[in-house]
Design a protein around this motif. Structure first.
Motif, PDB file in Angstrom:
ATOM      1  N   HIS A   7      44.016   8.845  20.390  1.00  0.00           N
ATOM      2  CA  HIS A   7      43.515   7.482  20.444  1.00  0.00           C
ATOM      3  C   HIS A   7      42.022   7.504  20.758  1.00  0.00           C
ATOM      4  O   HIS A   7      41.515   8.453  21.341  1.00  0.00           O
ATOM      5  N   THR A   8      41.334   6.448  20.397  1.00  0.00           N
ATOM      6  CA  THR A   8      39.936   6.326  20.788  1.00  0.00           C
ATOM      7  C   THR A   8      39.865   5.454  22.028  1.00  0.00           C
ATOM      8  O   THR A   8      40.821   4.761  22.373  1.00  0.00           O
ATOM      9  N   SER A   9      38.723   5.473  22.680  1.00  0.00           N
ATOM     10  CA  SER A   9      38.578   4.656  23.877  1.00  0.00           C
ATOM     11  C   SER A   9      38.217   3.216  23.529  1.00  0.00           C
ATOM     12  O   SER A   9      38.216   2.354  24.388  1.00  0.00           O
ATOM     13  N   ALA A  10      37.907   2.939  22.278  1.00  0.00           N
ATOM     14  CA  ALA A  10      37.592   1.578  21.842  1.00  0.00           C
ATOM     15  C   ALA A  10      38.841   0.928  21.255  1.00  0.00           C
ATOM     16  O   ALA A  10      39.632   1.581  20.590  1.00  0.00           O
ATOM     17  N   ILE A  11      38.978  -0.369  21.532  1.00  0.00           N
ATOM     18  CA  ILE A  11      40.119  -1.103  20.989  1.00  0.00           C
ATOM     19  C   ILE A  11      39.720  -2.567  20.810  1.00  0.00           C
ATOM     20  O   ILE A  11      38.954  -3.106  21.611  1.00  0.00           O
ATOM     21  N   CYS A  12      40.206  -3.181  19.780  1.00  0.00           N
ATOM     22  CA  CYS A  12      39.966  -4.608  19.554  1.00  0.00           C
ATOM     23  C   CYS A  12      40.808  -5.406  20.546  1.00  0.00           C
ATOM     24  O   CYS A  12      41.959  -5.053  20.821  1.00  0.00           O
ATOM     25  N   ALA A  13      40.237  -6.469  21.064  1.00  0.00           N
ATOM     26  CA  ALA A  13      40.933  -7.289  22.052  1.00  0.00           C
ATOM     27  C   ALA A  13      42.271  -7.787  21.524  1.00  0.00           C
ATOM     28  O   ALA A  13      43.257  -7.821  22.260  1.00  0.00           O
ATOM     29  N   LYS A  14      42.338  -8.155  20.246  1.00  0.00           N
ATOM     30  CA  LYS A  14      43.588  -8.704  19.719  1.00  0.00           C
ATOM     31  C   LYS A  14      44.720  -7.678  19.752  1.00  0.00           C
ATOM     32  O   LYS A  14      45.884  -8.046  19.773  1.00  0.00           O
ATOM     33  N   ILE A  32      49.748  -8.517  28.924  1.00  0.00           N
ATOM     34  CA  ILE A  32      48.406  -9.071  28.834  1.00  0.00           C
ATOM     35  C   ILE A  32      48.429 -10.265  27.900  1.00  0.00           C
ATOM     36  O   ILE A  32      48.789 -10.141  26.730  1.00  0.00           O
ATOM     37  N   GLU A  33      48.075 -11.411  28.447  1.00  0.00           N
ATOM     38  CA  GLU A  33      48.051 -12.661  27.690  1.00  0.00           C
ATOM     39  C   GLU A  33      46.666 -12.930  27.116  1.00  0.00           C
ATOM     40  O   GLU A  33      46.551 -13.556  26.070  1.00  0.00           O
ATOM     41  N   ASP A  34      45.628 -12.494  27.820  1.00  0.00           N
ATOM     42  CA  ASP A  34      44.266 -12.742  27.374  1.00  0.00           C
ATOM     43  C   ASP A  34      43.317 -11.838  28.143  1.00  0.00           C
ATOM     44  O   ASP A  34      43.717 -11.181  29.106  1.00  0.00           O
ATOM     45  N   ILE A  35      42.087 -11.831  27.689  1.00  0.00           N
ATOM     46  CA  ILE A  35      41.013 -11.099  28.357  1.00  0.00           C
ATOM     47  C   ILE A  35      39.868 -12.081  28.516  1.00  0.00           C
ATOM     48  O   ILE A  35      39.492 -12.752  27.552  1.00  0.00           O
TER      49      ILE A  35
END
Length: 121
Positions: A7-14, A32-35
Motif C-alpha cells: 500500500h502507499t501512504s497516500a489515500i483519497c478521503a473517499k 469513519i463517517e467523515d474527515i
C-alpha cells in the motif's frame, strides 16, 4: 512511499469513509463517517467516527485526532487504543455540530480529552 504490504501512504478521503475503526483487540467500535480538514493550516483536524445506533438513528459521532488512528492493512481498518467505554464518555454530537464555528470547540475538546499532541501549537 509503499508500505510492506504494497500500500502507499497516500489515500483519497473517499476511500477512508466507511472504514472500520477497531480497538486494539480487533473488535469493531465504529467506522469513519467523515474527515474534517483545517483549511487554514492544511492539517486534518479530526476523523469523525460514528458508532452505536441503528440505520443512523441514535448514532453518536466522535471527533478523534487523526494521529490516534493507525492503519491496519491486513484488516483494512484503523486501530485506536481507546475502549468503547472511553468513546462513550468522549466528546460527541451530530456531524453538523462538530463543524460549527469552524470545528474549533470539538477539535479542542477532543485533543484535550485524548491528550493528543496539538498540531496547531
Amino acid at each position: 512511499m509503499t508500505t510492506a504490504s504494497g500500500h502507499t501512504s497516500a489515500i483519497c478521503a473517499k476511500k477512508v469513509l466507511g472504514t472500520a475503526v477497531e480497538d486494539t483487540t480487533g473488535k469493531k467500535i465504529g467506522e469513519i463517517e467523515d474527515i474534517v480538514l483545517d483549511k487554514e493550516s492544511n492539517n486534518i483536524m479530526f476523523a469523525v467516527v460514528g458508532f452505536g445506533g441503528f440505520l443512523g438513528i441514535g448514532e453518536k459521532y466522535h471527533p478523534l485526532p487523526w494521529s490516534m488512528l493507525d492503519y491496519n492493512p491486513e484488516d483494512n481498518s484503523y486501530v485506536v487504543s481507546v475502549t468503547k467505554e472511553q468513546l462513550q464518555s468522549a466528546p460527541a454530537d451530530s456531524i453538523e455540530a462538530l463543524t460549527q464555528d469552524d470545528g474549533l470547540a470539538f477539535r479542542d475538546s477532543a485533543y484535550n480529552y485524548y491528550r493528543a499532541e496539538k498540531y496547531w501549537q
